[in-house]
Scaffold this active site. Structure first.
Site, PDB file in Angstrom:
ATOM      1  N   TYR A 157       0.856  -1.201   0.000  1.00 50.02           N
ATOM      2  CA  TYR A 157       0.000   0.000   0.000  1.00 50.02           C
ATOM      3  C   TYR A 157       0.891   1.251   0.000  1.00 50.02           C
ATOM      4  O   TYR A 157       0.696   2.160  -0.806  1.00 50.02           O
ATOM      5  CB  TYR A 157      -0.908  -0.015   1.234  1.00 50.02           C
ATOM      6  CG  TYR A 157      -1.682   1.263   1.446  1.00 50.02           C
ATOM      7  CD1 TYR A 157      -2.790   1.564   0.661  1.00 50.02           C
ATOM      8  CD2 TYR A 157      -1.303   2.173   2.432  1.00 50.02           C
ATOM      9  CE1 TYR A 157      -3.510   2.740   0.852  1.00 50.02           C
ATOM     10  CE2 TYR A 157      -2.010   3.348   2.630  1.00 50.02           C
ATOM     11  CZ  TYR A 157      -3.102   3.632   1.833  1.00 50.02           C
ATOM     12  OH  TYR A 157      -3.800   4.801   2.014  1.00 50.02           O
ATOM     13  N   LYS A 161       1.238   4.185  -2.887  1.00 49.21           N
ATOM     14  CA  LYS A 161       0.984   5.595  -2.608  1.00 49.21           C
ATOM     15  C   LYS A 161       2.219   6.453  -2.902  1.00 49.21           C
ATOM     16  O   LYS A 161       2.095   7.628  -3.269  1.00 49.21           O
ATOM     17  CB  LYS A 161       0.529   5.778  -1.155  1.00 49.21           C
ATOM     18  CG  LYS A 161      -0.896   5.282  -0.913  1.00 49.21           C
ATOM     19  CD  LYS A 161      -1.920   6.037  -1.764  1.00 49.21           C
ATOM     20  CE  LYS A 161      -3.343   5.707  -1.401  1.00 49.21           C
ATOM     21  NZ  LYS A 161      -4.329   6.457  -2.214  1.00 49.21           N
TER      22      LYS A 161
END
Length: 254
Positions: A157, A161
């Site tokens: 994740y 990002k």
């Protein structure tokens, strides 16, 4: 009562949480808001809520990880209105947790698709119509995880990002000659259904998170929506390639 000013805003993942708050705020700002999501029943309900407030709104269901669906739907919106003024790439998420040793390729690809591919697909499809927009802008969402690589099991994740942070700057460079601005917001811990499970099962842990935030409280969806509203406005006309932390000072730690 809000009235559409003829400006078109697309918000992905807008049937709940921060995305819906952003749609509501941009609607109040006078945009015709086009909500995207994958839960059609929820989308229909949300549009009714917005219309009851006098906001011009519609819902289009498609999965932001599917290239063909994103491209065809955004082109359809652009062709229908002749332009797009604002694209808010709000859709995204943790996708689950997995340490790298046991991470499946499918999980890796899903999280990257949800957070990074989605931004690429939607932005690429919107660019020809943003070129015809007024004060046209793309607004993406990154995260502290893009800098600190995320908590246990959230490494991919964080990686996705970090990609959003860089593609925001790269798009800004690429589109500056057309006057299209590209910025990002980086929400801190926002009190949304995203955290519903821990809020209900471990309320003391949830409450303690505020202790790590300088301003002493969790964020509200409206806190993020206000910054998105600013980035979409003429007040931000000279702002591009920036990421604004919306976390009450959380990124610095206390």
């Amino acid at each position: 009562m809000s009235k559409s000013n003829g400006k078109i805003a697309i918000i992905t993942g807008a049937t709940g949480g921060i995305g819906f708050s952003v749609a509501q705020r941009l609607g109040r700002d006078g945009f015709r808001v086009i909500l995207n999501g994958i839960h059609d029943d929820e989308g229909a309900k949300r549009v009714e809520e917005l219309k009851a407030e006098g906001i011009t709104a519609e819902y289009i269901g498609f999965d932001v990880t599917k290239e063909d669906a994103v491209t065809s739907n955004i082109q359809e919106i652009g062709n229908k209105y002749g332009k797009i003024d604002v694209l808010v790439n709000n859709a995204g998420g943790l996708g689950g947790r997995s340490r790298f040793e046991e991470m499946t390729t499918e999980f890796y690809r899903f999280v990257m698709a949800l957070n990074l591919d989605s931004v690429f697909f939607a932005s690429r499809a919107a660019i020809p119509f943003l070129k015809k927009g007024d004060n046209a802008t793309i607004i993406n969402y990154t995260s502290n995880a893009g800098w600190n690589a995320g908590g246990p099991g959230a490494g991919i994740y964080g990686t996705s990002k970090a990609g959003v942070h860089t593609i925001t700057r790269a798009l800004a460079k690429d589109l500056a000659e057309y006057g299209i601005r590209v910025n990002a917001v980086s929400p801190g811990t926002i009190d949304t259904p995203f955290h519903a499970q821990i809020k209900s099962t471990k309320p003391e842990v949830f409450a303690s998170w505020a202790n790590n935030i300088m301003l002493g409280r969790l964020g509200k969806p409206e806190d993020v929506a206000g910054v998105v509203s600013f980035l979409a406005s003429k007040d931000a006309a000279f702002l591009t390639a920036e990421t604004i932390q919306v976390g009450g000072g959380q990124a610095l730690g206390i």
